[in-house]
Design a protein around this motif. Structure first.
Motif, PDB file in Angstrom:
ATOM      1  N   PRO A  10     -21.255 -17.623  11.386  1.00 52.67           N
ATOM      2  CA  PRO A  10     -21.869 -17.318  10.094  1.00 52.67           C
ATOM      3  C   PRO A  10     -21.347 -16.009   9.526  1.00 52.67           C
ATOM      4  O   PRO A  10     -21.012 -15.084  10.258  1.00 52.67           O
ATOM      5  N   ASP A  11     -21.240 -15.948   8.204  1.00 54.24           N
ATOM      6  CA  ASP A  11     -20.842 -14.705   7.545  1.00 54.24           C
ATOM      7  C   ASP A  11     -21.938 -13.660   7.716  1.00 54.24           C
ATOM      8  O   ASP A  11     -23.127 -13.961   7.653  1.00 54.24           O
ATOM      9  N   ILE A  12     -21.522 -12.421   7.936  1.00 55.25           N
ATOM     10  CA  ILE A  12     -22.457 -11.307   8.020  1.00 55.25           C
ATOM     11  C   ILE A  12     -22.510 -10.620   6.662  1.00 55.25           C
ATOM     12  O   ILE A  12     -21.484 -10.175   6.134  1.00 55.25           O
ATOM     13  N   VAL A  13     -23.689 -10.559   6.058  1.00 56.75           N
ATOM     14  CA  VAL A  13     -23.861  -9.873   4.783  1.00 56.75           C
ATOM     15  C   VAL A  13     -24.293  -8.436   5.074  1.00 56.75           C
ATOM     16  O   VAL A  13     -25.337  -8.196   5.684  1.00 56.75           O
ATOM     17  N   VAL A  14     -23.461  -7.477   4.682  1.00 63.88           N
ATOM     18  CA  VAL A  14     -23.733  -6.069   4.966  1.00 63.88           C
ATOM     19  C   VAL A  14     -24.516  -5.467   3.810  1.00 63.88           C
ATOM     20  O   VAL A  14     -24.059  -5.487   2.663  1.00 63.88           O
ATOM     21  N   THR A  15     -25.690  -4.960   4.094  1.00 60.33           N
ATOM     22  CA  THR A  15     -26.514  -4.317   3.076  1.00 60.33           C
ATOM     23  C   THR A  15     -27.027  -3.001   3.614  1.00 60.33           C
ATOM     24  O   THR A  15     -26.914  -2.698   4.805  1.00 60.33           O
ATOM     25  N   ALA A  16     -27.622  -2.188   2.731  1.00 55.27           N
ATOM     26  CA  ALA A  16     -28.225  -0.930   3.155  1.00 55.27           C
ATOM     27  C   ALA A  16     -29.400  -1.203   4.081  1.00 55.27           C
ATOM     28  O   ALA A  16     -30.077  -2.226   3.964  1.00 55.27           O
ATOM     29  N   SER A 166     -16.438  -3.782   1.353  1.00 53.98           N
ATOM     30  CA  SER A 166     -16.898  -4.256   2.656  1.00 53.98           C
ATOM     31  C   SER A 166     -15.785  -4.998   3.370  1.00 53.98           C
ATOM     32  O   SER A 166     -14.895  -5.586   2.746  1.00 53.98           O
ATOM     33  N   ALA A 167     -15.871  -4.948   4.690  1.00 48.98           N
ATOM     34  CA  ALA A 167     -14.922  -5.658   5.537  1.00 48.98           C
ATOM     35  C   ALA A 167     -15.641  -6.000   6.835  1.00 48.98           C
ATOM     36  O   ALA A 167     -16.040  -5.104   7.587  1.00 48.98           O
ATOM     37  N   GLY A 168     -15.854  -7.277   7.054  1.00 42.73           N
ATOM     38  CA  GLY A 168     -16.552  -7.691   8.254  1.00 42.73           C
ATOM     39  C   GLY A 168     -17.965  -7.152   8.287  1.00 42.73           C
ATOM     40  O   GLY A 168     -18.756  -7.377   7.366  1.00 42.73           O
ATOM     41  N   ARG A 169     -18.274  -6.419   9.346  1.00 40.27           N
ATOM     42  CA  ARG A 169     -19.626  -5.876   9.522  1.00 40.27           C
ATOM     43  C   ARG A 169     -19.809  -4.501   8.885  1.00 40.27           C
ATOM     44  O   ARG A 169     -20.849  -3.880   9.052  1.00 40.27           O
ATOM     45  N   PHE A 170     -18.801  -3.998   8.177  1.00 40.54           N
ATOM     46  CA  PHE A 170     -18.852  -2.642   7.649  1.00 40.54           C
ATOM     47  C   PHE A 170     -18.778  -2.650   6.122  1.00 40.54           C
ATOM     48  O   PHE A 170     -18.126  -3.504   5.521  1.00 40.54           O
ATOM     49  N   ALA A 171     -19.438  -1.692   5.519  1.00 41.51           N
ATOM     50  CA  ALA A 171     -19.363  -1.512   4.065  1.00 41.51           C
ATOM     51  C   ALA A 171     -19.426  -0.026   3.753  1.00 41.51           C
ATOM     52  O   ALA A 171     -20.077   0.752   4.463  1.00 41.51           O
ATOM     53  N   LEU A 172     -18.743   0.351   2.699  1.00 44.98           N
ATOM     54  CA  LEU A 172     -18.708   1.742   2.264  1.00 44.98           C
ATOM     55  C   LEU A 172     -19.033   1.786   0.779  1.00 44.98           C
ATOM     56  O   LEU A 172     -18.414   1.076  -0.016  1.00 44.98           O
ATOM     57  N   ALA A 210     -22.228   4.745   4.446  1.00 48.05           N
ATOM     58  CA  ALA A 210     -21.608   3.768   5.324  1.00 48.05           C
ATOM     59  C   ALA A 210     -22.686   2.869   5.900  1.00 48.05           C
ATOM     60  O   ALA A 210     -23.710   3.355   6.407  1.00 48.05           O
ATOM     61  N   ASP A 211     -22.498   1.556   5.807  1.00 50.81           N
ATOM     62  CA  ASP A 211     -23.439   0.573   6.334  1.00 50.81           C
ATOM     63  C   ASP A 211     -22.763  -0.243   7.427  1.00 50.81           C
ATOM     64  O   ASP A 211     -21.596  -0.648   7.291  1.00 50.81           O
ATOM     65  N   VAL A 212     -23.507  -0.498   8.497  1.00 55.36           N
ATOM     66  CA  VAL A 212     -23.010  -1.303   9.608  1.00 55.36           C
ATOM     67  C   VAL A 212     -24.031  -2.388   9.902  1.00 55.36           C
ATOM     68  O   VAL A 212     -25.219  -2.092  10.110  1.00 55.36           O
ATOM     69  N   ALA A 213     -23.596  -3.639   9.903  1.00 55.16           N
ATOM     70  CA  ALA A 213     -24.470  -4.746  10.285  1.00 55.16           C
ATOM     71  C   ALA A 213     -24.405  -4.889  11.803  1.00 55.16           C
ATOM     72  O   ALA A 213     -23.450  -5.438  12.358  1.00 55.16           O
ATOM     73  N   ILE A 214     -25.406  -4.361  12.483  1.00 52.90           N
ATOM     74  CA  ILE A 214     -25.432  -4.419  13.940  1.00 52.90           C
ATOM     75  C   ILE A 214     -25.642  -5.853  14.411  1.00 52.90           C
ATOM     76  O   ILE A 214     -25.085  -6.293  15.406  1.00 52.90           O
ATOM     77  N   SER A 215     -26.461  -6.591  13.674  1.00 49.63           N
ATOM     78  CA  SER A 215     -26.674  -8.014  13.919  1.00 49.63           C
ATOM     79  C   SER A 215     -27.033  -8.668  12.602  1.00 49.63           C
ATOM     80  O   SER A 215     -27.000  -8.020  11.550  1.00 49.63           O
TER      81      SER A 215
END
Length: 673
Positions: A10-16, A166-172, A210-215
């Protein structure tokens, strides 16, 4: 051997990192401003003026307002320079750690995805400072961006940009804003003299998150920002500047059917402020230095944590509860020179201290069929400590005043309860009761200040002001029309008011000499302010091209000064208008051409506590035309105060009025992607 990854991950949506809006919010009086409204404003406080319940101190936006008067309040009960509203950005308070005011230039409208205005005292998760309500801002967190470049009369230049990658699990997410203005002169016409100068302005701000989608459900956000501004004060020799930076770390988990959600956040803010004030000679021909507040270093830091659970009760209703706590700590001092004699300052002053508030709360809401019931309870402890005021003779180095304020502390219990019922056909009714509190700021406790010939003394003995209120509302909404009405009653106890205690010319203890035409005031817990009011908002859309909106606020507020300020009993609070009305239209004339107009009326205000200085009612109109050059590119031209109305924003003791900005034409280019 390296195995191939499954193709159906599944795609990971990175948000604040933030919790979703609580279900119980719908039971209270909430107004939302979206990206479209914010995107047409050059500063957030001006966008907020589309809501009549919002009161800017002295009717002056951050284009021209001294940092110490950029306070914001809701419901026109009693606006103040410190502000009686808590302002947050993704949970982090934006109110200055020393003064409680909000430096609006630190946040560009382009950086936000929207904001909520919650009217009424904020108990529950909001806590200290949310006396008349809360303004919750949400920073953008979707791919894309916006850029606005504009220029206009009075040397106005602005550039603001915000983007998320954003790229993968990271967003700036990054934002930057720069604004310059030669400014307008507030005192005009025959009353103006050689001392009256433009309110020039230079601001710069930026942020990076910087946002990181841990899960799938857990996110981490790290944010840093900084700002600086320098501005003229409208008088020769009087200027101010402000700088600051902030840092925050947030980790959150979104609640799900089987798992509780939670949020943990730590933050830190640092600010500094300088201000020079002058005494104005008769005839406004010259000024004399009166005070040089060359530094006001302050620090604020805090933390908050919340756990939220959503379950289905035995009756089939949806039960949501939240438990949490927060702590805020501030320390700061004013460093200044004063008592100007024979061409030099002869005294210096250091005054400041520390404040803290620590609280815990519980909130819950229950939704079943047409019913929504929500409520919360808070317990807070506050403390003012290490207060000091030291004044020295600069020639001898000996102290002329050495005061240590006794530490003060106390506890406050606040609560809120609301119910909402869907009546069918788009009609809904609601009712709420609430309480809240605002502790005095370090500025109110320890910093005396001067504006022209008026002096105001600090008061280290101030206790928190508390508000109790009830309200009821009715809303109706269809696909094309929405109408919302609210009636309310609010009472502020131990209201912090600048109370007149002397008139110049004369020499007074602690304050010193007050010139002719000036007054001496002191911040005091001046009894009680009671207010009743009505708020109406409406929107209507005609087809896909034309829409209208309107809003009205009527507030009847009165002071009961009691024994401590009996002269104020029966008077209206300072800077509180009785009527505020706005109306707007948005017309897409052609596929690429849109015209926007807005009219705003505000009734009479009083500049002072004794209601002796009257700021007359005023009506202004703004107009804007937008042309879509191509998809995502809009060229625009706007005229603020189109008919050049004279909006009185200040009045001195000898009757000299200051005015808001004259007609100002601006043009620019906005890009979005």
């Amino acid at each position: 051997m390296i195995q191939d990854l499954p193709a159906d991950l599944p795609d990971i949506v990175v948000t604040a990192a933030r919790l979703p809006p609580a279900a119980g919010d719908a039971a209270f009086s909430v107004i939302r401003l979206d990206e479209r409204v914010l995107g047409r404003a050059t500063r957030i406080d001006e966008a907020l003026q589309t809501v009549p319940a919002v009161s800017l101190f002295r009717r002056t936006s951050s284009l021209a307002a001294n940092p110490t008067t950029q306070g914001i309040s809701l419901r026109a009960i009693a606006p103040s320079g410190a502000g009686r509203t808590l302002v947050t950005l993704d949970g982090v308070p934006l109110n200055d750690p020393f003064g409680g005011w909000v430096l609006w230039s630190q946040v560009a409208p382009e950086s936000l995805s929207g904001l909520d205005i919650i009217r009424g005292a904020g108990a529950g998760p909001y806590g200290a400072g949310a006396l008349t309500g809360v303004i919750q801002m949400r920073e953008r967190d979707t791919d894309g961006g916006a850029l606005d470049v504009s220029g206009g009369q009075y040397g106005g230049q602005r550039m603001a940009a915000a983007t998320t990658l954003s790229a993968g699990r990271f967003a700036l997410t990054g934002t930057v804003q720069r604004e310059l203005s030669d400014g307008y002169t507030p005192v005009r016409g025959s009353a103006a003299g050689a001392v009256d100068t433009p309110l020039d302005l230079a601001t710069l701000s930026g942020s990076l998150r910087a946002d990181v989608a841990i899960s799938d459900a857990t996110a981490l956000s790290l944010r840093a920002s900084a700002y600086e501004e320098d501005r003229g004060s409208g008088l020769a020799g009087a200027r101010s500047s402000a700088t600051g930076q902030s840092y925050a770390a947030t980790v959150s988990r979104t609640p799900s059917a089987g798992q509780p959600g939670w949020r943990a956040q730590v933050w830190r803010r640092e600010s500094d402020f300088s201000n020079t004030s002058v005494a104005v000679a008769a005839g406004r021909g010259s000024t004399t230095p009166a005070n040089n507040q060359f530094a006001t270093p302050a620090k604020g830091w805090g933390a908050n944590v919340a756990v939220r659970r959503v379950t289905v009760d035995l009756g089939g209703g949806l039960l949501e509860w939240e438990l949490g706590g927060d702590a805020r700590f501030n320390e700061g001092e004013t460093q200044e020179l004063f008592r100007y004699l024979a061409g030099a300052f002869t005294r210096d002053r250091v005054a400041g201290g520390e404040t803290s508030v620590i609280g815990a709360y519980g909130e819950a809401s229950w939704t079943a069929g047409p019913w929504l019931v929500a409520g919360g309870l808070r317990l807070d402890g506050w403390e003012n400590s290490n207060g000091r005021r030291i004044e020295r003779d600069r020639t001898t180095g000996l102290p002329t005043l050495d005061e240590r304020s006794p530490d003060r502390s106390g506890g406050v219990i606040s609560a809120r309860l609301a119910m909402r019922r869907d009546l069918g056909g788009g009609l809904a009714a609601r009712a709420a009761a609430y309480s809240g509190f605002r502790p005095a700021t370090l500025n109110e406790l320890h910093r005396p200040f001067r504006v022209g010939n008026d002096l105001t003394e600090a008061n280290a003995g101030l206790v928190p002001e508390e508000l109790q209120g009830v309200e009821a509302g009715l809303a109706w909404e269809t696909d094309t029309t929405s109408v919302d009405g609210t009636v309310f009653w609010n009472r502020i106890e131990d209201a912090i008011v600048n109370v007149t205690i002397g008139v110049g010319p004369g020499t007074f203890p602690r304050a010193g000499f007050v010139p002719a035409g000036g007054v001496l005031r002191q911040r005091q817990n001046a009894g009680m302010i009671e207010a009743v009011g009505i708020e109406l908002t409406a929107k209507h859309r005609v087809g896909e091209r034309l829409s209208f909106d309107g809003a009205l606020s009527w507030t009847d507020a009165e002071v009961d000064g009691g024994a401590s300020a009996a002269r104020l009993t029966g008077l209206r609070p300072t800077q509180a208008p009785e009527w505020s009305v706005s109306a707007g239209a948005d017309w897409r004339v052609l596929d690429r051409l849109t015209l926007v107009g807005r009219v705003r009326y505000e009734g009479t205000r009083f500049e002072d506590d004794l209601n002796s200085r009257v700021l007359e009612a005023a009506t202004t109109m703004d107009a804007r035309a937008e042309f879509e050059v191509r998809t995502g590119v809009i060229a625009w031209v706007a005229a603020d105060n189109l008919f050049d109305a004279e909006v009185e924003v200040s009045e001195t003791g000898d009757g000299v009025a200051g005015y808001g900005p004259p007609r100002t034409v601006r043009a620019g280019l906005t890009l979005s992607w």
